[in-house]
Motif scaffolding. Structure first.
Motif, PDB file in Angstrom:
ATOM      1  N   SER A  96       0.808  -1.222   0.000  1.00  0.00           N
ATOM      2  CA  SER A  96       0.000   0.000   0.000  1.00  0.00           C
ATOM      3  C   SER A  96       0.840   1.271   0.000  1.00  0.00           C
ATOM      4  N   LEU A  97       2.104   1.149   0.345  1.00  0.00           N
ATOM      5  CA  LEU A  97       2.956   2.331   0.469  1.00  0.00           C
ATOM      6  C   LEU A  97       3.522   2.788  -0.867  1.00  0.00           C
ATOM      7  N   PRO A  98       3.579   4.092  -1.076  1.00  0.00           N
ATOM      8  CA  PRO A  98       4.259   4.607  -2.269  1.00  0.00           C
ATOM      9  C   PRO A  98       5.761   4.308  -2.180  1.00  0.00           C
ATOM     10  N   VAL A 104      -7.916  -7.516  15.253  1.00  0.00           N
ATOM     11  CA  VAL A 104      -7.862  -6.390  14.317  1.00  0.00           C
ATOM     12  C   VAL A 104      -9.148  -5.598  14.514  1.00  0.00           C
ATOM     13  N   LYS A 105      -9.039  -4.458  15.166  1.00  0.00           N
ATOM     14  CA  LYS A 105     -10.207  -3.701  15.619  1.00  0.00           C
ATOM     15  C   LYS A 105     -10.817  -2.789  14.565  1.00  0.00           C
ATOM     16  N   ARG A 106      -9.980  -1.988  13.889  1.00  0.00           N
ATOM     17  CA  ARG A 106     -10.524  -1.001  12.949  1.00  0.00           C
ATOM     18  C   ARG A 106      -9.435  -0.504  12.009  1.00  0.00           C
ATOM     19  N   PRO A 107      -9.865   0.170  10.937  1.00  0.00           N
ATOM     20  CA  PRO A 107      -8.870   0.733  10.028  1.00  0.00           C
ATOM     21  C   PRO A 107      -8.054   1.824  10.715  1.00  0.00           C
ATOM     22  N   ALA A 108      -6.808   1.961  10.322  1.00  0.00           N
ATOM     23  CA  ALA A 108      -5.954   3.081  10.743  1.00  0.00           C
ATOM     24  C   ALA A 108      -6.037   4.100   9.612  1.00  0.00           C
ATOM     25  N   ARG A 109      -6.877   5.053   9.787  1.00  0.00           N
ATOM     26  CA  ARG A 109      -7.140   6.005   8.716  1.00  0.00           C
ATOM     27  C   ARG A 109      -5.958   6.955   8.514  1.00  0.00           C
ATOM     28  N   PRO A 110      -5.595   7.199   7.268  1.00  0.00           N
ATOM     29  CA  PRO A 110      -4.513   8.151   7.008  1.00  0.00           C
ATOM     30  C   PRO A 110      -4.953   9.561   7.393  1.00  0.00           C
ATOM     31  N   CYS A 111      -4.003  10.357   7.841  1.00  0.00           N
ATOM     32  CA  CYS A 111      -4.311  11.711   8.268  1.00  0.00           C
ATOM     33  C   CYS A 111      -3.542  12.718   7.409  1.00  0.00           C
ATOM     34  N   ALA A 112      -3.741  13.985   7.710  1.00  0.00           N
ATOM     35  CA  ALA A 112      -3.088  15.056   6.950  1.00  0.00           C
ATOM     36  C   ALA A 112      -1.567  14.997   7.045  1.00  0.00           C
ATOM     37  N   TRP A 113      -1.049  14.368   8.094  1.00  0.00           N
ATOM     38  CA  TRP A 113       0.400  14.236   8.223  1.00  0.00           C
ATOM     39  C   TRP A 113       1.000  13.449   7.054  1.00  0.00           C
ATOM     40  N   MET A 114       0.226  12.552   6.459  1.00  0.00           N
ATOM     41  CA  MET A 114       0.738  11.751   5.332  1.00  0.00           C
ATOM     42  C   MET A 114       1.150  12.647   4.165  1.00  0.00           C
ATOM     43  N   ASP A 115       0.427  13.752   3.969  1.00  0.00           N
ATOM     44  CA  ASP A 115       0.783  14.682   2.892  1.00  0.00           C
ATOM     45  C   ASP A 115       2.096  15.395   3.177  1.00  0.00           C
ATOM     46  N   VAL A 116       2.462  15.494   4.459  1.00  0.00           N
ATOM     47  CA  VAL A 116       3.725  16.134   4.848  1.00  0.00           C
ATOM     48  C   VAL A 116       4.873  15.122   4.815  1.00  0.00           C
ATOM     49  N   THR A 117       4.660  13.943   5.397  1.00  0.00           N
ATOM     50  CA  THR A 117       5.747  12.972   5.538  1.00  0.00           C
ATOM     51  C   THR A 117       6.013  12.150   4.283  1.00  0.00           C
ATOM     52  N   ILE A 118       4.963  11.871   3.495  1.00  0.00           N
ATOM     53  CA  ILE A 118       5.124  11.082   2.266  1.00  0.00           C
ATOM     54  C   ILE A 118       5.127  11.987   1.043  1.00  0.00           C
ATOM     55  N   GLY A 119       4.168  12.902   0.973  1.00  0.00           N
ATOM     56  CA  GLY A 119       4.073  13.829  -0.145  1.00  0.00           C
ATOM     57  C   GLY A 119       2.636  14.206  -0.426  1.00  0.00           C
ATOM     58  N   PRO A 120       2.428  15.301  -1.140  1.00  0.00           N
ATOM     59  CA  PRO A 120       1.076  15.755  -1.453  1.00  0.00           C
ATOM     60  C   PRO A 120       0.240  14.650  -2.103  1.00  0.00           C
ATOM     61  N   GLY A 121      -0.988  14.502  -1.617  1.00  0.00           N
ATOM     62  CA  GLY A 121      -1.899  13.502  -2.160  1.00  0.00           C
ATOM     63  C   GLY A 121      -1.840  12.150  -1.474  1.00  0.00           C
ATOM     64  N   GLN A 170      -2.469  11.281   1.683  1.00  0.00           N
ATOM     65  CA  GLN A 170      -3.617  10.991   2.550  1.00  0.00           C
ATOM     66  C   GLN A 170      -4.760  10.416   1.725  1.00  0.00           C
ATOM     67  N   ARG A 171      -5.066  11.044   0.616  1.00  0.00           N
ATOM     68  CA  ARG A 171      -6.158  10.569  -0.240  1.00  0.00           C
ATOM     69  C   ARG A 171      -5.806   9.209  -0.854  1.00  0.00           C
ATOM     70  N   ALA A 172      -4.575   9.044  -1.300  1.00  0.00           N
ATOM     71  CA  ALA A 172      -4.160   7.797  -1.953  1.00  0.00           C
ATOM     72  C   ALA A 172      -4.202   6.608  -1.004  1.00  0.00           C
ATOM     73  N   LEU A 173      -4.016   6.847   0.289  1.00  0.00           N
ATOM     74  CA  LEU A 173      -3.986   5.758   1.270  1.00  0.00           C
ATOM     75  C   LEU A 173      -5.340   5.457   1.903  1.00  0.00           C
ATOM     76  N   ARG A 174      -6.389   6.149   1.517  1.00  0.00           N
ATOM     77  CA  ARG A 174      -7.718   5.851   2.062  1.00  0.00           C
ATOM     78  C   ARG A 174      -8.079   4.402   1.757  1.00  0.00           C
ATOM     79  N   GLY A 175      -8.483   3.682   2.797  1.00  0.00           N
ATOM     80  CA  GLY A 175      -8.832   2.274   2.655  1.00  0.00           C
ATOM     81  C   GLY A 175      -7.626   1.351   2.604  1.00  0.00           C
ATOM     82  N   ARG A 176      -6.418   1.927   2.630  1.00  0.00           N
ATOM     83  CA  ARG A 176      -5.184   1.133   2.570  1.00  0.00           C
ATOM     84  C   ARG A 176      -4.162   1.635   3.598  1.00  0.00           C
ATOM     85  N   GLY A 177      -4.633   2.305   4.636  1.00  0.00           N
ATOM     86  CA  GLY A 177      -3.739   2.915   5.617  1.00  0.00           C
ATOM     87  C   GLY A 177      -3.322   2.010   6.754  1.00  0.00           C
TER      88      GLY A 177
END
Length: 165
Positions: A68-70, A110-127, A129-136
């Protein structure tokens, strides 16, 4: 059982991605990845910031699939604890799983999804957070004590919708 690989393990004593993403991460060690983690039933990973915290007991350990990771991203960018290759961990919400890296099986709910947050756009790159929805990744509760190490491991869904007979 499925053969998987534990690619990375991360134990972070501080919550460095807190506050506003525009302010950047808080100071801390450059690399919190480890080769071995101690798992404690209902408490989490020894030494991690969420270990034995009542508010986080149902989500003390996070797992993510490397698929799931870029390219170029790793656990330091997502703040997940366990990076697996070879299993769609996001499809296991609601299941009980077993992960054994050679030191004996460790069970997780396995309790629940770990939803991506706005930090993903800072630490990985723009977009990101959206790209990791459902795959976080997923948030888990350890159901047994044990040790996980880097390298080959066996993975099994032992209870839940996808469990075998």
């Amino acid at each position: 059982m499925t053969q998987v690989e534990v690619l990375q393990l991360l134990v972070s004593s501080a919550h460095r991605l807190a506050g506003r993403p525009a302010d950047g991460p808080s100071p801390g060690p450059a690399d919190e990845r480890v080769t071995r983690v101690e798992v404690r039933r209902e408490l989490g990973l020894v030494g991690d910031r969420y270990y034995a915290r009542p508010a986080h007991r149902n989500a003390a350990v996070t797992m993510m699939a490397s698929e799931s990771l870029p390219a170029g991203a790793d656990l330091r960018h997502t703040r997940r604890n366990i990076l697996l290759s070879g299993v769609d961990i996001d499809s296991c919400v609601g299941a009980t799983i077993s992960l054994d890296s050679g030191t004996g099986p460790v069970l997780f709910a396995v309790k629940r999804p770990a939803r991506p947050c706005a930090w993903m756009d800072v630490t990985i790159g723009p977009g990101a957070q959206r790209a990791l929805r459902g795959r976080g990744g997923v948030r888990c509760t350890p159901l047994s004590d044990g040790v996980l190490t880097l390298g080959p491991a066996t993975f099994q869904v032992v209870a839940g919708a996808d469990a075998g007979p």
